[in-house]
Design a protein around this motif. Structure first.
Motif, short mmCIF file in Angstrom:
data_model
loop_
_atom_site.label_atom_id
_atom_site.label_comp_id
_atom_site.label_asym_id
_atom_site.label_seq_id
_atom_site.Cartn_x
_atom_site.Cartn_y
_atom_site.Cartn_z
N TRP A 42 0.82 -1.21 0.00
CA TRP A 42 0.00 0.00 0.00
C TRP A 42 0.86 1.25 0.00
N LEU A 43 2.15 1.09 0.00
CA LEU A 43 3.06 2.23 0.10
C LEU A 43 3.35 2.78 -1.29
N ASN A 44 3.07 4.06 -1.47
CA ASN A 44 3.38 4.73 -2.73
C ASN A 44 4.74 5.40 -2.57
N ARG A 45 5.78 4.72 -3.01
CA ARG A 45 7.15 5.22 -2.82
C ARG A 45 7.39 6.54 -3.54
N ASP A 46 6.66 6.79 -4.62
CA ASP A 46 6.83 8.04 -5.37
C ASP A 46 6.40 9.27 -4.58
N LYS A 47 5.55 9.08 -3.57
CA LYS A 47 5.05 10.22 -2.79
C LYS A 47 5.75 10.36 -1.44
N LEU A 48 6.77 9.56 -1.21
CA LEU A 48 7.47 9.64 0.07
C LEU A 48 8.45 10.80 0.09
N ILE A 49 8.20 11.73 0.99
CA ILE A 49 9.11 12.84 1.21
C ILE A 49 9.24 13.05 2.72
N VAL A 50 10.33 13.62 3.12
CA VAL A 50 10.51 13.96 4.53
C VAL A 50 9.46 15.02 4.87
N PRO A 51 8.63 14.77 5.88
CA PRO A 51 7.56 15.73 6.19
C PRO A 51 8.10 17.07 6.68
N VAL A 155 3.48 4.21 5.58
CA VAL A 155 2.16 4.39 4.96
C VAL A 155 1.48 5.63 5.56
N TYR A 156 1.94 6.06 6.72
CA TYR A 156 1.44 7.28 7.38
C TYR A 156 1.57 8.50 6.48
N LEU A 157 2.57 8.51 5.61
CA LEU A 157 2.79 9.64 4.71
C LEU A 157 2.12 9.35 3.37
N PRO A 158 1.46 10.26 2.77
CA PRO A 158 1.01 11.53 3.31
C PRO A 158 -0.45 11.46 3.78
N GLY A 159 -0.83 12.27 4.70
CA GLY A 159 -2.22 12.52 5.06
C GLY A 159 -2.99 11.41 5.75
N TRP A 160 -2.33 10.61 6.56
CA TRP A 160 -3.00 9.49 7.22
C TRP A 160 -4.21 9.94 8.03
N GLY A 161 -4.11 11.03 8.72
CA GLY A 161 -5.17 11.43 9.64
C GLY A 161 -6.43 11.98 9.00
N ASP A 162 -6.43 12.15 7.68
CA ASP A 162 -7.57 12.77 7.02
C ASP A 162 -8.91 12.09 7.31
N SER A 163 -8.92 10.76 7.36
CA SER A 163 -10.18 10.05 7.56
C SER A 163 -10.28 9.41 8.94
N LEU A 164 -9.31 9.68 9.79
CA LEU A 164 -9.25 8.98 11.07
C LEU A 164 -10.41 9.32 12.00
N GLN A 165 -10.76 10.58 12.12
CA GLN A 165 -11.85 10.93 13.04
C GLN A 165 -13.16 10.31 12.56
N LEU A 166 -13.35 10.24 11.26
CA LEU A 166 -14.53 9.59 10.72
C LEU A 166 -14.55 8.12 11.13
N GLN A 167 -13.40 7.46 11.04
CA GLN A 167 -13.30 6.05 11.40
C GLN A 167 -13.50 5.86 12.90
N ALA A 168 -12.96 6.77 13.70
CA ALA A 168 -13.10 6.67 15.16
C ALA A 168 -14.52 7.02 15.60
#
Length: 194
Positions: A42-51, A155-168
Motif C-alpha cells: 500500500w506504500l506509494n514510494r513516489d510520494k514519500l518525502i521527509v515531512p 504508509v502514514y505519509l502523506p495525510g493518514w489522519g484525514d479520515s481517522l476521526q470519521l473512522q473513530a
C-alpha cells in the motif's frame, strides 16, 4: 460487523490485556492455512518525502532510504493486511471477532504487525506500539522483520489522519496534534532494530 457478536473497543480498561489479545489473535491468524492472493504493498514510494513538520529529518530520510531497497526474502503466511483495532470486535474485555477480510492475502506476517503498530501509535502511543510488537513476537515465536515494520509505518505519509476521526466516530477523541510525534517515535524504534 453486525453479524458477529461484540463491538469495537477503543478505550480498553486493561490496556495490557487488550494488547495481549490483539497480539495473540494476530499470531493465530498467521498460523491459519488459507489460500489467498499475494499481498500488494500500500506504500506509494513516489510520494514519500521527509515531512515538513518534523524536527527529526534524519529518521524519515533513513526510513525512506531503507524502503527504497528491495524487501528482504523471508517467511510468508496468510495475513489480514488491515489488522488494527478498528477491525476487531470485543465482548467483556475479550477479543471475540475479526472483521474486514477484503485484503486478506499471502505475504510477510510483519506487514500486519507494522500496520497495527502504526494504528496504535496514531491513536494511543509509541509505548502501545512497542508493547504490541513484544507481545506478538512472544505469542507467534517469530521475530518481526524491521524492513516491513518501517514499510508499514511509512504508509502514514502523506495525510493518514484525514479520515481517522470519521473512522473513530464518537468512540474516541483523536489527539491529532500528538499524532506526528507518536508515529515518529515508533518509526525511530523500528529503525533501531534494522
Amino acid at each position: 460487523m453486525t453479524r458477529l457478536p461484540g463491538r469495537i473497543e477503543l478505550a480498553p480498561r486493561n490496556p495490557e490485556l487488550w494488547l495481549e489479545e490483539l497480539a495473540a489473535m494476530l499470531a493465530r491468524i498467521h498460523r491459519a492455512d488459507v489460500a489467498a492472493p499475494v499481498a500488494e504493498s500500500w506504500l506509494n514510494r513516489d510520494k514519500l518525502i521527509v515531512p515538513e513538520w518534523t524536527k527529526r529529518r534524519a529518521i524519515w530520510r533513513d526510513a525512506i532510504e531503507l524502503v527504497n531497497e528491495a524487501p528482504p526474502k523471508g517467511e510468508h503466511t496468510f495475513i489480514h493486511h488491515d489488522y488494527q483495532q478498528f477491525n476487531t470486535l470485543w465482548k467483556r474485555g475479550r477479543l471475540c471477532g475479526v472483521v474486514d477480510w477484503v485484503f486478506g492475502s499471502y505475504g510477510p506476517p510483519s506487514i500486519d504487525v507494522g500496520h497495527c503498530r502504526l494504528n496504535l501509535a496514531v491513536l494511543f502511543s509509541s509505548d502501545y506500539a512497542r508493547r504490541f510488537l513484544e507481545l506478538y513476537e512472544s505469542a507467534s515465536e517469530r521475530k518481526v522483520v524491521p524492513w516491513w515494520d518501517v514499510h508499514e509505518l511509512l504508509v502514514y505519509l502523506p495525510g493518514w489522519g484525514d479520515s481517522l476521526q470519521l473512522q473513530a466516530g464518537r468512540r474516541l477523541n483523536v489527539d491529532f496534534t500528538g499524532m506526528h510525534g507518536r508515529v515518529e517515535e515508533t518509526l525511530a524504534d523500528a529503525l533501531r532494530r534494522v
